[in-house]
Enzyme design. Structure first.
Site, PDB file in Angstrom:
ATOM      1  N   SER A 275      42.801  48.730  34.100  1.00 40.64           N
ATOM      2  CA  SER A 275      43.230  47.346  33.947  1.00 40.64           C
ATOM      3  C   SER A 275      42.781  46.787  32.601  1.00 40.64           C
ATOM      4  CB  SER A 275      42.622  46.486  35.056  1.00 40.64           C
ATOM      5  OG  SER A 275      43.089  46.910  36.306  1.00 40.64           O
TER       6      SER A 275
ATOM      7  N   LYS B  93      37.235  40.711  46.581  1.00 44.23           N
ATOM      8  CA  LYS B  93      37.772  39.577  45.821  1.00 44.23           C
ATOM      9  C   LYS B  93      39.264  39.405  46.110  1.00 44.23           C
ATOM     10  CE  LYS B  93      37.683  37.519  41.241  1.00 44.23           C
ATOM     11  NZ  LYS B  93      37.157  37.610  39.880  1.00 44.23           N
ATOM     12  N   ASP B  94      39.966  40.523  46.204  1.00 47.10           N
ATOM     13  CA  ASP B  94      41.392  40.453  46.527  1.00 47.10           C
ATOM     14  C   ASP B  94      41.619  39.912  47.938  1.00 47.10           C
ATOM     15  OD1 ASP B  94      42.202  41.307  44.076  1.00 47.10           O
ATOM     16  OD2 ASP B  94      42.610  43.375  44.657  1.00 47.10           O
TER      17      ASP B  94
ATOM     18  N   HIS C 145      46.814  53.051  35.956  1.00 50.87           N
ATOM     19  CA  HIS C 145      45.566  53.788  36.161  1.00 50.87           C
ATOM     20  C   HIS C 145      45.292  54.803  35.054  1.00 50.87           C
ATOM     21  CE1 HIS C 145      44.629  52.740  40.590  1.00 50.87           C
ATOM     22  NE2 HIS C 145      45.169  51.742  39.950  1.00 50.87           N
TER      23      HIS C 145
ATOM     24  N   GLU D 223      68.385  29.141  43.988  1.00 48.85           N
ATOM     25  CA  GLU D 223      67.001  29.005  44.433  1.00 48.85           C
ATOM     26  C   GLU D 223      66.116  28.718  43.231  1.00 48.85           C
ATOM     27  OE1 GLU D 223      65.910  30.071  48.308  1.00 48.85           O
ATOM     28  OE2 GLU D 223      67.271  28.537  47.609  1.00 48.85           O
TER      29      GLU D 223
END
Lengths: 180, 422
Positions: free
Chosen positions: B217, B241-242, B213, B285
């Site tokens: 972004s 959107k998220d 921040h 894994e």
């Protein structure tokens, strides 16, 4: 009266500075030692506890192991191979040109009695349990990453860097061995 | 009316003393975000949500789990059979772990593609890498807890990695185990740390966001925002959107949970741990496979034996990412304007997939060779190509602003025609 303060003041200033440096350093050192001493219990608590250390030896009855047979016993939470070697396995182990091996050791150094081979059954690569009577040398073969050990437990081929370890052991009598 | 104004007053009273509402407002509502973020930017917030899912399901599982070698396996079986909805919570947690890595790997590759690791976001990148390392440690220790065969042998193989350290290796492994092999003390401490580390991750996530921040972004063009025309407020534009991205993600996660809950697991882990029998084929894994391939690919190098060399190569493969901002010599962030980098980026993606596949295969024949080639290429990418290409490549012209690039993209024809008319 007026003269004395001047030199003593410079002395004080000078002496005070080094004294302060000394005190500063000494405090720092004592603090660091104190921190280290109080951190140690929190590190050492992760080492094997007294109860784990107490279970440090295992007795094995050899009379029930046939020639050519290999058994696995548990010692300190890890597998130990006790193998009754056949004459051909012994000659193979003794005749190998050990100087050219990745971890050169003669068979003599690895056994106390020729027919009994006692090894920690943990692959020296990444700790898997190798399978007996398998692999190119009919000793052990590790299924995880393909290490081949011979009938003396020496690494012959594959990624493992060292021979299978020989634990401390003593023969208590003709048919009993104490590992650890 | 009076109620809401009363509520407002309470909030104001509180906020004056602890400005938490101001803080939330600043970082979620007022937060100006580049308006051109594409769906690859969903994966950051998604990772945060998966972390929350893992913590909630994990805390619940810990209420029913017993970290003791004699009871761990049975307690997990009891979660599966007896605990109300235990099966659902455990499958969510197990598959959530895999999902976490999918999301984070995509998030990392997005950063690589659009140059999000470059100045001034190097510390954002570092915090992210620290989160990745913590996640790996957490996932590994979590996998040990059910105390199945794969749990036990994964723990054995991975902790033995430390025995490769010269001189003190044995001492360190004994210290890690609390015994002479993986055993009850190991299981206990892994449980303790598996519970702790996710909260450490939460802490580092805050640092990650704090650093983010500071400059905001990155965006698909990689150019800085230049004013209000380039940005939109985070809420409601990106919250919605998220949320949409989250619902798509949940469909995929729940499809695994309900229809293929063990697809990513290993059947051997439903066999109780046995220190005397190693399963025929040990595989980690899936999310560790590329690193596992690097571990096994390295042969003896000069005086360094293969075991140590492999371990060094594996750790270096992650640590090298910390210096990536300085290995990359290009002043341009986004691969959109870097035609050569765009190519090697996709080569790197393929390379990591090849590493993953060869990590799943026994280290013999063609797979060993492929693993070695891919390992070498991985390091060539970062150590040679990144410094070199930045200096040599002919880059495309950058748009004047985010706004300009959005207008060009959204109506190539209209903007061109209007330009022709004018």
């Amino acid at each position: 009266m007026a003269k004395t303060p001047a030199p003593s003041a410079t002395n004080l200033a000078h002496g005070g500075e080094t004294r302060r440096d000394f005190l500063y350093l000494a405090t720092g050192v004592v603090g660091a030692v104190g921190v280290a001493a109080s951190v140690w219990p929190f590190i050492h608590q992760m080492n094997p506890s007294a109860s784990v250390l107490a279970l440090a030896s295992t007795d094995v009855d050899l009379s029930r192991i046939e020639e050519g047979q290999s058994i696995t016993v548990l010692w300190r939470g890890k597998p130990v191979f006790v193998r009754h070697r056949t004459p051909s396995e012994i000659t193979e182990a003794e005749d190998a040109d050990f100087n050219s091996l990745p971890d050169p050791q003669s068979d003599m150094e690895r056994v106390k009695r020729r027919e009994w081979l006692i090894l920690v059954g943990v692959c020296t690569h990444l700790g898997c349990v190798p399978l007996s009577h398998r692999g190119d040398y009919q000793g052990w073969f590790c299924p995880c990453h393909g290490s081949h050990y011979d009938t003396s437990g020496r690494i012959r081929k594959g990624p493992a860097p060292a021979n299978l370890a020989v634990p401390e052991y003593v023969f208590l009598d003709e048919t009993t061995v104490r590992i650890g | 009316m009076s109620n809401s104004s009363m509520g407002k007053k309470v909030v104001q009273w509180f906020d004056y003393r602890l400005p938490i509402f101001t803080f939330m407002h600043h970082s979620l509502v007022d937060y100006q975000t580049p308006k051109n973020l594409n769906y690859w930017w969903n994966f950051g917030s998604l990772a945060g949500i998966v972390l929350v899912i893992q913590i909630i399901t994990g805390i619940v599982l810990a209420m029913h789990y017993t970290p003791h070698v004699d009871h761990a396996f049975d307690s997990v079986e009891s979660i599966m059979r007896d605990v109300n909805y235990g099966w659902l919570i455990r499958y969510l947690h197990a598959n959530g772990g895999s999902a976490f890595f999918v999301v984070v790997y995509i998030h990392i590759f997005r950063g690589l593609y659009f140059g999000s690791y470059k100045s001034p976001r190097e510390v954002v990148w570092w915090m992210g890498l620290i989160i990745l390392l913590l996640m790996m440690a957490t996932a590994f220790m979590g996998y040990v807890l059910p105390w199945g065969q794969m749990s036990f042998w994964a723990a054995t193989v991975i902790t033995n990695i430390f025995s490769a350290i010269p001189l003190v290796g044995e001492t360190i492994t004994t210290w890690l185990w609390g015994g002479f092999a993986v055993g009850n003390p190991t299981l206990n401490r892994f449980f303790s740390l598996h519970y702790l580390l996710p909260f450490v991750v939460v802490g580092v996530v805050f640092l990650h966001l704090w650093a983010l921040h500071r400059f905001g972004s990155n965006n698909p063009t990689g150019i800085d925002t230049k004013g209000p025309k380039d940005t939109v407020p985070f809420h409601p534009y990106y919250t919605i959107k998220d949320l949409f991205g989250l619902s798509v993600f949940l469909i995929v996660l729940l499809a695994f949970v309900f229809y293929a809950p063990n697809y990513l697991g290993h059947p051997d882990n439903y066999v109780k741990a046995n220190p005397l029998v190693t399963p025929a084929h040990i595989v980690p894994e899936w999310y560790f496979l590329p690193f596992y391939a690097i571990l096994r690919a390295v042969p003896d190098i000069w005086f360094v034996e293969a075991k140590l060399a492999g371990v060094i190569a594996m750790f270096t493969s992650i640590l090298i990412l910390f210096v990536l901002p300085w290995l990359d010599s290009s002043p341009i962030r986004s691969a959109r304007y870097r035609p050569w980098y765009k190519q090697i980026f996709w080569f790197l993606v393929i390379d990591v997939i090849v590493l993953g596949i060869s990590g799943a295969k026994p280290p013999e024949g063609v797979w060993l060779i492929l693993g070695r080639v891919a390992t070498v290429y991985y390091f060539i990418h970062f150590l040679i190509l990144m410094p070199l290409i930045g200096r040599l490549e002919p880059t495309k012209p950058l748009p004047g602003s985010i706004d300009e690039s959005v207008r060009q993209e959204s109506g190539t024809q209209t903007s061109e025609t209007t330009r022709k008319h004018s």
